[in-house]
Design a protein around this motif. Structure first.
Motif: not given
Length: 223
Positions: A58-67
């Motif tokens: 998801i981060t590589r797609l540009g949608y870094r999640p907030l953990i």
């Protein structure tokens, strides 16, 4: 099954891409998006994939999640709004000054009575347009590029094409002295699009009804 907050989600193309993650990682069984809450719910097969690999995808797609669940709302919200405000400020400043330099083209056919100023103003406008193109409009280029890497046409793609086309034509017109270009239109487009995105983010946050677990704790307890 787990849920992540995705602050960079902003359009229908983002929803389509995130809800088809199972095409990129066969360990993901299903993906559902809560657009107003900017949340992604995932069901995964832990024998085929891990949370770390999904988060990396998801981060590589540009949608870094907030953990970090407790700090997500305050920290991410303030940082995101601040960054967008800076971009709007730069675009607004440059747009206003470029419009001021373009006034002779609107009211006197480009003639201001001084040949040196007539040659200088377009280049000054070009210098002012560079921060808008490379910084303020960067958010549109980034989202478009990430979508193209995944063979997906996101909603920012036509906006990016328009910005690049106006910038390229303006540079050509100024360098060849064939016209003033369209820098006022380009910077104005970026400025107003960013304002619209800021209002969109405010609206989505206002429509959110989710709460943190500590919101349900009592303020006082009597024993």
């Amino acid at each position: 099954h787990f849920r992540w907050r995705i602050p960079s989600m902003h359009c229908s193309s983002c929803i389509w891409l995130l809800e088809h993650l199972q095409r990129m990682d066969h360990g993901i069984l299903s993906a559902r998006v809560d657009f107003t809450g900017k949340q992604l719910s995932l069901v995964v097969d832990e024998q085929k994939t891990t949370m770390a690999s999904v988060a990396d995808l998801i981060t590589r797609l540009g949608y870094r999640p907030l953990i970090e669940r407790e700090k997500a709302s305050a920290v991410e919200g303030a940082s995101s709004y601040r960054n967008l405000t800076y971009r709007i400020g730069v675009a607004g400043f440059c747009f206003a000054n470029i419009m001021m330099l373009a006034l002779p083209d609107y009211f006197s056919g480009g003639s201001i009575g001084d040949i040196h100023l007539e040659k200088f103003f377009p280049y000054l406008s070009l210098i002012l347009a560079l921060p808008v193109f490379f910084y303020s409009a960067g958010v549109f280029f980034k989202n478009s590029w990430q979508g193209l890497l995944q063979h997906t046409a996101v909603i920012d793609l036509p906006v990016s094409i328009g910005i690049i086309a106006m910038m390229a034509r303006s540079v050509y017109d100024i360098v060849t002295a064939s016209g003033p270009g369209y820098l006022d239109s380009m910077t104005g487009l970026v400025f107003f699009m960013l304002i619209g995105r800021k209002f969109q983010d405010y609206t989505f946050d206002w429509l959110r009804f989710d709460r943190e677990f500590n919101s349900y704790f009592p303020l006082a307890v009597t024993i």
